[in-house]
Design an enzyme around this catalytic site. Structure first.
Site, short mmCIF file in Angstrom:
data_model
loop_
_atom_site.label_atom_id
_atom_site.label_comp_id
_atom_site.label_asym_id
_atom_site.label_seq_id
_atom_site.Cartn_x
_atom_site.Cartn_y
_atom_site.Cartn_z
N CYS A 109 104.81 124.99 -9.27
CA CYS A 109 105.24 125.90 -8.21
C CYS A 109 106.54 125.36 -7.60
O CYS A 109 106.97 124.25 -7.90
CB CYS A 109 104.15 126.00 -7.14
SG CYS A 109 104.00 124.53 -6.10
N CYS A 156 106.21 121.92 -5.81
CA CYS A 156 106.14 120.80 -6.75
C CYS A 156 107.47 120.59 -7.46
O CYS A 156 107.87 119.45 -7.70
CB CYS A 156 105.02 121.03 -7.77
SG CYS A 156 103.38 120.87 -7.02
N HIS A 175 98.54 119.57 -4.74
CA HIS A 175 98.75 119.94 -6.14
C HIS A 175 98.76 118.71 -7.05
O HIS A 175 99.06 117.59 -6.61
CB HIS A 175 100.05 120.71 -6.30
CG HIS A 175 100.01 122.07 -5.67
ND1 HIS A 175 101.01 122.98 -5.81
CD2 HIS A 175 99.06 122.68 -4.91
CE1 HIS A 175 100.71 124.09 -5.16
NE2 HIS A 175 99.52 123.92 -4.60
N GLU A 194 100.80 117.79 -9.47
CA GLU A 194 102.10 117.12 -9.58
C GLU A 194 102.40 116.31 -8.32
O GLU A 194 102.92 115.20 -8.39
CB GLU A 194 103.22 118.16 -9.81
CG GLU A 194 103.04 119.00 -11.04
CD GLU A 194 102.29 120.30 -10.80
OE1 GLU A 194 102.49 121.25 -11.58
OE2 GLU A 194 101.49 120.39 -9.84
#
Length: 151
Positions: free
Chosen positions: A107, A110, A79, A81
């Site tokens: 999410c 993260c 991801h 992040e």
């Protein structure tokens, strides 16, 4: 000459630009971590370093009809992040007390990483359904706000 953007607009525009590097077939996400009005790291979602992109091998989530917001571990991609935090570790840049500007609400995976990395604020552009993420961020006292102005 155009009007000078405020800091939120400036950094969110950067996150949107970073998202254009994404190789994800389902959702392009970008993240920028800043501190004291300075960019520390960036990240976008895509396959781990040196591996083939989903554009080349297909999307595991799509092939298995995995609903958005669930089973985050079933994905080749890292991801945005996560990549922004990893970039800080890789290059020895402390992101503690930083703010992350991200094109999507993080999410739960993260959110936990951002919490443990010492991020103090999250500014996001687009909503994302993840109630556990919201609960964790709220409990941790991390400031979360939606960027809701025109870019």
């Amino acid at each position: 000459m155009s009007e000078r953007p405020d800091n939120d607009t400036y950094f969110m525009r950067m996150a949107v630009l970073v998202a254009t590097r994404s190789t994800c077939l389902r959702r392009q996400v970008g993240a920028v971590i800043v501190k004291e009005k300075r960019v520390l790291t960036t990240g976008y979602n895509g396959a781990p370093r040196g591996l083939r992109h989903c554009e080349e091998v297909g999307c595991v989530r799509k092939e298995n009809n995995i609903e958005s917001g669930t089973r985050h571990e079933l994905c080749r991609g890292v991801h945005a992040e996560q990549n922004a935090v990893i970039q800080g570790a890789y290059f020895g840049v402390s992101i503690k007390e930083g703010t992350v500007y991200t094109t999507n609400f993080p999410c739960v995976l993260c959110a936990k990483i951002l919490l443990n990395a010492g991020i103090k604020e999250i500014v996001y552009l687009n909503a994302y359904v993840d109630e556990l993420s919201k609960q964790i961020l709220d409990e941790a006292g991390i400031k979360v706000r939606r960027y809701d102005r025109p870019l």
